[in-house]
Write a protein that holds these residues in place. Sequence first.
Motif, short mmCIF file in Angstrom:
data_model
loop_
_atom_site.label_atom_id
_atom_site.label_comp_id
_atom_site.label_asym_id
_atom_site.label_seq_id
_atom_site.Cartn_x
_atom_site.Cartn_y
_atom_site.Cartn_z
N GLY A 1 6.37 0.52 -7.99
CA GLY A 1 6.70 1.75 -8.71
C GLY A 1 5.83 1.93 -9.94
O GLY A 1 4.77 1.33 -10.06
N GLN A 2 6.30 2.74 -10.87
CA GLN A 2 5.53 3.02 -12.08
C GLN A 2 6.29 2.54 -13.30
O GLN A 2 7.52 2.61 -13.34
CB GLN A 2 5.26 4.51 -12.21
CG GLN A 2 4.31 5.05 -11.17
CD GLN A 2 3.96 6.50 -11.44
OE1 GLN A 2 4.76 7.25 -11.96
NE2 GLN A 2 2.76 6.88 -11.06
N ALA A 3 5.55 2.09 -14.28
CA ALA A 3 6.14 1.66 -15.54
C ALA A 3 6.19 2.85 -16.49
O ALA A 3 5.31 3.70 -16.49
CB ALA A 3 5.31 0.54 -16.15
N GLN B 1 -0.90 -1.23 -0.19
CA GLN B 1 -0.23 0.06 -0.35
C GLN B 1 1.28 -0.11 -0.38
O GLN B 1 1.97 0.50 -1.20
CB GLN B 1 -0.65 1.03 0.76
CG GLN B 1 -2.08 1.51 0.65
CD GLN B 1 -2.33 2.32 -0.60
OE1 GLN B 1 -1.46 2.98 -1.15
NE2 GLN B 1 -3.56 2.24 -1.10
N ALA B 2 1.81 -0.95 0.51
CA ALA B 2 3.25 -1.19 0.54
C ALA B 2 3.71 -1.87 -0.75
O ALA B 2 4.73 -1.49 -1.33
CB ALA B 2 3.61 -2.05 1.76
N LEU B 3 2.96 -2.85 -1.21
CA LEU B 3 3.30 -3.54 -2.45
C LEU B 3 3.24 -2.59 -3.64
O LEU B 3 4.14 -2.57 -4.49
CB LEU B 3 2.34 -4.71 -2.68
CG LEU B 3 2.53 -5.51 -3.96
CD1 LEU B 3 3.91 -6.15 -4.01
CD2 LEU B 3 1.44 -6.56 -4.08
N PHE B 4 2.22 -1.77 -3.67
CA PHE B 4 2.04 -0.80 -4.75
C PHE B 4 3.24 0.16 -4.81
O PHE B 4 3.74 0.48 -5.88
CB PHE B 4 0.73 -0.04 -4.53
CG PHE B 4 0.29 0.77 -5.71
CD1 PHE B 4 -0.17 0.17 -6.86
CD2 PHE B 4 0.34 2.16 -5.66
CE1 PHE B 4 -0.58 0.93 -7.94
CE2 PHE B 4 -0.07 2.91 -6.74
CZ PHE B 4 -0.54 2.30 -7.88
N GLU C 1 -5.27 -4.38 7.51
CA GLU C 1 -3.98 -4.99 7.23
C GLU C 1 -3.81 -5.28 5.75
O GLU C 1 -2.74 -5.08 5.18
CB GLU C 1 -3.81 -6.27 8.05
CG GLU C 1 -3.63 -6.01 9.52
CD GLU C 1 -3.56 -7.30 10.35
OE1 GLU C 1 -3.66 -8.40 9.76
OE2 GLU C 1 -3.40 -7.19 11.57
N GLN C 2 -4.87 -5.75 5.12
CA GLN C 2 -4.82 -6.03 3.69
C GLN C 2 -4.58 -4.73 2.91
O GLN C 2 -3.77 -4.71 1.97
CB GLN C 2 -6.11 -6.69 3.23
CG GLN C 2 -6.09 -7.10 1.78
CD GLN C 2 -7.38 -7.78 1.36
OE1 GLN C 2 -8.41 -7.65 2.01
NE2 GLN C 2 -7.33 -8.51 0.26
N GLN C 3 -5.24 -3.66 3.29
CA GLN C 3 -5.06 -2.38 2.63
C GLN C 3 -3.63 -1.87 2.81
O GLN C 3 -3.02 -1.37 1.86
CB GLN C 3 -6.06 -1.36 3.17
CG GLN C 3 -5.99 -0.01 2.49
CD GLN C 3 -6.41 -0.04 1.03
OE1 GLN C 3 -7.16 -0.90 0.61
NE2 GLN C 3 -5.94 0.91 0.26
N GLN C 4 -3.07 -2.02 3.99
CA GLN C 4 -1.71 -1.59 4.25
C GLN C 4 -0.72 -2.41 3.43
O GLN C 4 0.24 -1.88 2.88
CB GLN C 4 -1.39 -1.69 5.74
CG GLN C 4 -2.11 -0.67 6.58
CD GLN C 4 -1.94 -0.90 8.08
OE1 GLN C 4 -1.64 -2.01 8.53
NE2 GLN C 4 -2.17 0.15 8.86
#
Length: 57
Positions: free
Chosen positions: A19-21, A12-15, A6-9
């Motif tokens: 987005g990218q800078a 991943q969702a937060l990441f 769950e923490q990994q998911q």
Amino acid sequence: MRAEIEQQQFFQALFQQLGQASLTQIESALAEREMVEPEPELSSQTIARLQQLLAGA
């Protein structure tokens, strides 16, 4: 194990949401950072290596 999945998911969702800078945004953030004295526990070799890495960023 389930908590780790769950923490990994969540990560991943937060990441994906973040987005990218752009290079301009990164350079701007680095230019605005506060310059402070290094922690006394850091060796001079570690400090020099970190400075090299930041100079190349």
